[in-house]
Design a protein around this motif. Structure first.
Motif, PDB file in Angstrom:
ATOM      1  N   ILE A  26      40.947  33.397  48.877  1.00  0.00           N
ATOM      2  CA  ILE A  26      40.211  34.099  48.149  1.00  0.00           C
ATOM      3  C   ILE A  26      39.220  33.130  47.184  1.00  0.00           C
ATOM      4  O   ILE A  26      38.069  33.740  47.172  1.00  0.00           O
ATOM      5  CB  ILE A  26      41.327  34.890  47.330  1.00  0.00           C
ATOM      6  N   CYS A  27      39.808  32.280  46.627  1.00  0.00           N
ATOM      7  CA  CYS A  27      38.863  31.644  45.624  1.00  0.00           C
ATOM      8  C   CYS A  27      39.032  30.003  45.563  1.00  0.00           C
ATOM      9  O   CYS A  27      39.507  29.585  46.381  1.00  0.00           O
ATOM     10  CB  CYS A  27      39.024  32.124  44.180  1.00  0.00           C
ATOM     11  N   LYS A  28      37.976  29.444  44.878  1.00  0.00           N
ATOM     12  CA  LYS A  28      38.038  27.987  44.808  1.00  0.00           C
ATOM     13  C   LYS A  28      39.336  27.432  44.060  1.00  0.00           C
ATOM     14  O   LYS A  28      39.780  28.098  43.088  1.00  0.00           O
ATOM     15  CB  LYS A  28      36.688  27.612  44.039  1.00  0.00           C
ATOM     16  N   THR A  29      39.838  26.323  44.530  1.00  0.00           N
ATOM     17  CA  THR A  29      41.068  25.726  44.181  1.00  0.00           C
ATOM     18  C   THR A  29      40.960  24.343  43.656  1.00  0.00           C
ATOM     19  O   THR A  29      40.197  23.470  44.331  1.00  0.00           O
ATOM     20  CB  THR A  29      42.105  25.940  45.100  1.00  0.00           C
ATOM     21  N   VAL A  30      41.494  23.998  42.569  1.00  0.00           N
ATOM     22  CA  VAL A  30      41.547  22.725  42.092  1.00  0.00           C
ATOM     23  C   VAL A  30      43.004  22.148  41.916  1.00  0.00           C
ATOM     24  O   VAL A  30      43.550  22.728  41.431  1.00  0.00           O
ATOM     25  CB  VAL A  30      40.557  22.386  40.911  1.00  0.00           C
ATOM     26  N   ALA A  31      43.088  20.941  42.110  1.00  0.00           N
ATOM     27  CA  ALA A  31      44.444  20.378  41.870  1.00  0.00           C
ATOM     28  C   ALA A  31      44.430  19.372  40.896  1.00  0.00           C
ATOM     29  O   ALA A  31      43.427  18.571  40.806  1.00  0.00           O
ATOM     30  CB  ALA A  31      45.050  19.559  43.143  1.00  0.00           C
ATOM     31  N   LEU A  32      45.262  19.472  39.714  1.00  0.00           N
ATOM     32  CA  LEU A  32      45.131  18.579  38.825  1.00  0.00           C
ATOM     33  C   LEU A  32      46.532  17.788  39.067  1.00  0.00           C
ATOM     34  O   LEU A  32      47.679  18.529  38.607  1.00  0.00           O
ATOM     35  CB  LEU A  32      45.099  19.539  37.191  1.00  0.00           C
TER      36      LEU A  32
ATOM     37  N   LYS B  25      45.861  17.574  49.063  1.00  0.00           N
ATOM     38  CA  LYS B  25      45.478  17.595  50.384  1.00  0.00           C
ATOM     39  C   LYS B  25      44.871  19.150  50.340  1.00  0.00           C
ATOM     40  O   LYS B  25      44.064  19.444  51.395  1.00  0.00           O
ATOM     41  CB  LYS B  25      46.427  17.397  51.320  1.00  0.00           C
ATOM     42  N   SER B  26      45.476  20.436  49.922  1.00  0.00           N
ATOM     43  CA  SER B  26      44.980  21.710  50.301  1.00  0.00           C
ATOM     44  C   SER B  26      43.986  22.113  49.331  1.00  0.00           C
ATOM     45  O   SER B  26      43.506  23.251  49.516  1.00  0.00           O
ATOM     46  CB  SER B  26      46.253  22.325  50.244  1.00  0.00           C
ATOM     47  N   CYS B  27      43.948  21.581  48.133  1.00  0.00           N
ATOM     48  CA  CYS B  27      42.951  22.137  47.306  1.00  0.00           C
ATOM     49  C   CYS B  27      41.592  21.522  47.546  1.00  0.00           C
ATOM     50  O   CYS B  27      41.237  20.566  48.054  1.00  0.00           O
ATOM     51  CB  CYS B  27      43.324  21.788  45.817  1.00  0.00           C
ATOM     52  N   GLN B  28      40.437  22.167  46.956  1.00  0.00           N
ATOM     53  CA  GLN B  28      39.146  21.897  47.338  1.00  0.00           C
ATOM     54  C   GLN B  28      38.513  20.808  46.504  1.00  0.00           C
ATOM     55  O   GLN B  28      37.641  19.996  46.599  1.00  0.00           O
ATOM     56  CB  GLN B  28      38.210  23.235  47.159  1.00  0.00           C
ATOM     57  N   MET B  29      39.092  20.636  45.318  1.00  0.00           N
ATOM     58  CA  MET B  29      38.896  19.448  44.483  1.00  0.00           C
ATOM     59  C   MET B  29      40.216  18.780  43.836  1.00  0.00           C
ATOM     60  O   MET B  29      40.999  19.745  43.664  1.00  0.00           O
ATOM     61  CB  MET B  29      37.824  20.060  43.262  1.00  0.00           C
ATOM     62  N   VAL B  30      40.160  17.535  43.682  1.00  0.00           N
ATOM     63  CA  VAL B  30      41.411  16.953  42.951  1.00  0.00           C
ATOM     64  C   VAL B  30      40.639  16.308  41.669  1.00  0.00           C
ATOM     65  O   VAL B  30      39.947  15.586  41.535  1.00  0.00           O
ATOM     66  CB  VAL B  30      42.067  15.921  43.928  1.00  0.00           C
ATOM     67  N   LEU B  31      41.522  16.679  40.510  1.00  0.00           N
ATOM     68  CA  LEU B  31      41.316  16.026  39.399  1.00  0.00           C
ATOM     69  C   LEU B  31      42.521  15.082  39.137  1.00  0.00           C
ATOM     70  O   LEU B  31      43.616  15.281  39.078  1.00  0.00           O
ATOM     71  CB  LEU B  31      41.358  16.945  38.322  1.00  0.00           C
TER      72      LEU B  31
END
Ligand code: M6R
Length: 559
Positions: free
Chosen positions: A340-346, A356-362
Motif C-alpha cells: 500500500i505505502c512506502k516502508t522504512v525499517a529503523l 531486507k523487506s523495507c524500501q529504506m533502512v535507517l
C-alpha cells in the motif's frame, strides 16, 4: 523464537554446542543436540542454558537447539531434538500451525515440532522425504533434519535460516552471527526452500525439488562489542556503550546522509511508527517528536495493528522500529501494508528480514545487544528519530550524547534509591514524551526484576488508578517537559496526599516541594538512562539475572 545450528564436519557436536551459545538470545528454556555415532542417532538434552549441555561427543554431523517454549512446558521431554523412529532427528524454530491435524498416533512430547520427525519417518528417506514433509507443514518453520546416513537437511518458511561453508565443513544457523570466525560469506534462505548438505556439497532446492542457484553474500557483523569485559552484566555494559553508539550515530547521520531521508519523510502526508515492546515505546517517542516537527503522525503496537481495520493511505510513510528486525508481529504488520505505502525499517540488524523487506533502512548503530532488556538500542532509536525530526523542523531539539560520568552518577543515585524500595508494586507516571519514559521504565522494571510496575499518564490519576494508592505505594514521576512541569507537579502532589512515597525525576527541581525525593537530571535522555539503571538496580537488589530474565527471549520470532 528458539535458535538452531547444524554442522557437517569434524567435531560437529562441540562446534554446534559452542555456536548455540550465541543463539541463546532466542530462548534459553532448554538445549539439546542430536548427532550420529556408530551409524545411530544419539541425543543429549538439558533443561536451562546451553552451558549445562553435555557436548563432548565425536561425530561428523550434528543439529542443536536452544528453546523458548511455545507448545509444551519446559522439561527434557519437550526439549529438541525430536525423533519418531531410527532414521531422523529434527530441531525446529517457529510454530507448526496445523500440528493438531498432523498428530496421528503415539507422540512422546507435547510440542508442535514432533510432527516433523513423524512426517519424515512416514515419507521415508532422503531429499524426497524432506520435501514431502515440508509441503505438509503450515506455519513458520526453520528446520534442521539429520538423517541416519549423516546427511543434513534444512527447510525454511517464515523463520530465519542461513547457511555457510568453508573447507572444513557446512554450517546452518538461525543467525549469521554463528558464522563469525568460520567463513566470510554466507547464504540466506528464502521462504519455501530446502537445502541438503552431504560431504562437502551444499545444494538448495524449492519445494518442488528443483535445484536453485544461490549467491553467497559477505559477512559484515560487528562483534567488537559482544564481550561484557569487567561489567557485572551485559545490561550494565550496554548502558555504558550508549555514549559510543550515539557518537557513531552523529557521525553517520550527517546532513548529506539525512538528505534522502528528510525528502522521504517530508513527502509523506503522515508518518506512522509501528513496533513492539520497547521498540513500540520508540514509536510513541517518534509520534511525539514528529508531531512537534509539524507532521501528522501516529504510533501503533504491531501485534494490534496487524489485525486492526486501520489501513494507511498510499501517501503514508510506515516506519517499522525493531532492534532485531526479526519480530514476527512487526513483520506481520509490514506484510499488511507493504503493497500500500512506502516502508522504512529503523533496525539494529542490517541483514534482518525487516531490513531486507523495507524500501529504506535507517541503521540504529547500537552494535550487538546481548541483554534481553533493550537499553542502548532504545536510546539509539530515540537519537536517530530526534535527528531526523530536527532536520525537518528546528522546533525539535535533537537528543544529546550522554557521557560516562552522567551514567556513573545516575547509577549511583539509582543504587541508593532502590535500597529503600520494598514495594512489590510500582506506579510510574509522566505526560507525553515523559509518559513514554514511564512506559519504558515500567516495562524494564517488570522484565528484569519482576516487580509489578505499571505506567500511567499523570493526568489519568483521578480517572481511576488513584484508588490503588495508599501509604505503601511507591510512585515515580518523570517530568522533563517545561510546558508540562506544573501539571506533573499537581499529579505528584495528589499521589503524596494519598500517602504514597513519591520520587520525581525532573529537569526542574524547584517545582516539586514536599515530595519524598527529587532526582535532578540534565535532559530528557538522561531521564531515560535513569529509568534503565533504576530497573537494573532493582534486578541486582532482588538478585535476578537481568540479562536472561525468566520466560523471555530477546528475539520474538513467533506470534
Ligand atoms: O527486536 P525488537 O525491537 O522488535 O523487539 C521488540 C520487543 O520484543 C522488545 O523490545 C522487548 O520488549 C524487549 N525485551 C524490551 O527490553
Amino acid at each position: 523464537m528458539c535458535g538452531i545450528v547444524g554442522y557437517l564436519g569434524e567435531n560437529a557436536v562441540r562446534i554446534s554446542a559452542k555456536k548455540l551459545e550465541l543463539l541463546q538470545y532466542r530462548g534459553y528454556d532448554s538445549a539439546g543436540v542430536g548427532f550420529i555415532q556408530n551409524g545411530k542417532i544419539h541425543l543429549s538434552k538439558t533443561v536451562g542454558s546451553v552451558k549445562n549441555l553435555r557436548a563432548d561427543y565425536d561425530s561428523f554431523s550434528a543439529i542443536a537447539h536452544t528453546r523458548w517454549a511455545t507448545h509444551g512446558n519446559v522439561c527434557t521431554r519437550n526439549a529438541h531434538p525430536h525423533t519418531s523412529g531410527e532414521n531422523w532427528a529434527i530441531v525446529h524454530n517457529g510454530i507448526i500451525e496445523n500440528y493438531t491435524k498432523l498428530r496421528e498416533g503415539e507422540f512422546v512430547s507435547d510440542t508442535d515440532s514432533e510432527v516433523i520427525s513423524f512426517l519424515l519417518e512416514k515419507h521415508g528417506k532422503g531429499l524426497n522425504s524432506v520435501i514431502e514433509t515440508a509441503k505438509n507443514l503450515e506455519g513458520s518453520f526453520a528446520i534442521l533434519a539429520l538423517e541416519k546416513g549423516s546427511e543434513l537437511y534444512a527447510i525454511k518458511n517464515k523463520s530465519p535460516l542461513f547457511a555457510s561453508a568453508n573447507k572444513s565443513g557446512i554450517m546452518f544457523a538461525s543467525d549469521p552471527i554463528c558464522f563469525c570466525g568460520f567463513s566470510d560469506t554466507y547464504y540466506t534462505f528464502c521462504d519455501k526452500e530446502v537445502a541438503k548438505a552431504s560431504g562437502k556439497t551444499l545444494k538448495f532446492y524449492d519445494f518442488d525439488g528443483n535445484e536453485i542457484a544461490k549467491e553467497c553474500v559477505g559477512l559484515d557483523i560487528d562483534q567488537t562489542q559482544s564481550d561484557k569485559g569487567d561489567f557485572d552484566t551485559f545490561m550494565r555494559k550496554e548502558i555504558y556503550d550508549i555514549p559510543f553508539c550515539q557518537k557513531r550515530i552523529y557521525e553517520t547521520y550527517t546532513n548529506s546522509y539525512l538528505l534522502p531521508i528528510i525528502k522521504l519523510f517530508q513527502s509523506a502526508d503522515e508518518v506512522w511508527f509501528i513496533g513492539c515492546g520497547t521498540a513500540y515505546h520508540a514509536c510513541a517517542y517518534g509520534e511525539d517528536v514528529f508531531a512537534k516537527a509539524g507532521k501528522k503522525t501516529r504510533a501503533f503496537i504491531a501485534s494490534e495493528f496487524r489485525y486492526s481495520h486501520i489501513f494507511p493511505s498510499k501517501n503514508t510513510l510506515c516506519v517499522f522500529i525493531s532492534q532485531s528486525g526479526e519480530t514476527a508481529d512487526t513483520l506481520g504488520a509490514l506484510e499488511k501494508v507493504d503493497k500500500i505505502c512506502k516502508t522504512v525499517a529503523l533496525t539494529n540488524v542490517g541483514y534482518s528480514a525487516l531490513a531486507k523487506s523495507c524500501q529504506m533502512v535507517l541503521p540504529v548503530l547500537a552494535g550487538e545487544e546481548r541483554a534481553v532488556a533493550s537499553t542502548k538500542a532504545y536510546v539509539c532509536q530515540l537519537t536517530v528519530l530526534s535527528l531526523i525530526a530536527r532536520a525537518i523542523s528546528d522546533r525539535v531539539v535533537a537528543i544529546e550524547i550522554v557521557d560516562k560520568q552522567t551514567i556513573d552518577e545516575l547509577s549511583g543515585v539509582a543504587k541508593r534509591l532502590v535500597i529503600g524500595f520494598d514495594s512489590k508494586e510500582l506506579f510510574v507516571l509522566g505526560r507525553n514524551a515523559d509518559y513514554v519514559t514511564a512506559m519504558e521504565c515500567a516495562l524494564k522494571v517488570k522484565e528484569v526484576s519482576y516487580i509489578n510496575a505499571n505506567a500511567y499518564p499523570t493526568g489519568e490519576l483521578k480517572h481511576g488508578f488513584i484508588a490503588l494508592l495508599s501509604n505503601d505505594a511507591q510512585v515515580l514521576v518523570f517530568a522533563t517537559s517545561d510546558d508540562l512541569m506544573k501539571k506533573n507537579c499537581s499529579g505528584a502532589q495528589e499521589c503524596k496526599s494519598r500517602g504514597a512515597n513519591v520520587t520525581v525525576i525532573t529537569t526542574s527541581e524547584h517545582e516539586f516541594a514536599g515530595v519524598d525525593e527529587i532526582i535532578k537530571v540534565g535532559s530528557y535522555i538522561q531521564s531515560v538512562v535513569f529509568a534503565q539503571v533504576f530497573a537494573l538496580e532493582c534486578a541486582i537488589k532482588r538478585d535476578t539475572n537481568p540479562d536472561m530474565p525468566k520466560n523471555l527471549a530477546k528475539s520474538v520470532t513467533v506470534e
